[in-house]
Design an enzyme around this catalytic site. Sequence first.
Site, mmCIF file in Angstrom:
data_model
loop_
_atom_site.group_PDB
_atom_site.id
_atom_site.type_symbol
_atom_site.label_atom_id
_atom_site.label_comp_id
_atom_site.label_asym_id
_atom_site.label_seq_id
_atom_site.Cartn_x
_atom_site.Cartn_y
_atom_site.Cartn_z
ATOM 1 N N ASP A 285 -24.275 42.119 -19.127
ATOM 2 C CA ASP A 285 -25.492 42.743 -19.649
ATOM 3 C C ASP A 285 -25.786 44.009 -18.847
ATOM 4 O O ASP A 285 -25.685 44.033 -17.622
ATOM 5 C CB ASP A 285 -26.679 41.772 -19.575
ATOM 6 C CG ASP A 285 -27.813 42.225 -20.490
ATOM 7 O OD1 ASP A 285 -28.050 41.564 -21.512
ATOM 8 O OD2 ASP A 285 -28.448 43.263 -20.186
ATOM 9 N N HIS B 174 -27.001 34.808 -24.055
ATOM 10 C CA HIS B 174 -27.109 35.261 -22.670
ATOM 11 C C HIS B 174 -26.637 34.102 -21.783
ATOM 12 O O HIS B 174 -27.152 32.981 -21.904
ATOM 13 C CB HIS B 174 -28.561 35.564 -22.305
ATOM 14 C CG HIS B 174 -29.163 36.699 -23.075
ATOM 15 N ND1 HIS B 174 -29.319 37.962 -22.539
ATOM 16 C CD2 HIS B 174 -29.654 36.770 -24.336
ATOM 17 C CE1 HIS B 174 -29.893 38.751 -23.436
ATOM 18 N NE2 HIS B 174 -30.112 38.056 -24.536
ATOM 19 N N HIS C 146 -25.930 36.697 -30.173
ATOM 20 C CA HIS C 146 -25.287 36.719 -28.862
ATOM 21 C C HIS C 146 -25.992 35.721 -27.965
ATOM 22 O O HIS C 146 -27.202 35.510 -28.093
ATOM 23 C CB HIS C 146 -25.350 38.118 -28.235
ATOM 24 C CG HIS C 146 -26.736 38.669 -28.187
ATOM 25 N ND1 HIS C 146 -27.339 39.211 -29.305
ATOM 26 C CD2 HIS C 146 -27.651 38.717 -27.185
ATOM 27 C CE1 HIS C 146 -28.567 39.591 -28.982
ATOM 28 N NE2 HIS C 146 -28.785 39.298 -27.715
#
Length: 115
Positions: free
Chosen positions: A31, A102, A100
Amino acid sequence: MREPSIFTRILEGEIPSEIIAETENAFAIRDIHPQAPVHLLVIPKSADYRNVVELAAGDPDLLAELVGLANTLAMEHAGGDFRLVFNTGPDAGQTVFHVHAHVLGGRLEEKTLGA
Ligand code: 5GP
């Protein structure tokens, strides 16, 4: 047709970002604004699903593949333990509507979830 998502553009090399893992149907990146010592994103190559609810309904095997990849990465990067977060909807903080996960690991400081 929708504009390609930021993740599709990364996958296609249009936006620079190191792809740290790749399987037949998914890939992972770090990220850009990490919220934990280890903060990775696990993303299906297909942009067909906007969020995890759509993914679970449309392709549960692909959802399971994402979880498996998250686990492999957590073993490699975070000692095995991890938190898996799917922000779902703008009020929950979702900004990219290409599903997506995390993968958060390391010493997690955020106290509203978990111990
Ligand atoms: P969401 O807010 O949709 O749950 O998560 C999107 C995530 O993508 C955010 O945590 C954000 O920091 C990350 N992100 C957005 N643009 C980029 C980028 O260009 N490169 C990388 N590596 N991450 C990005």
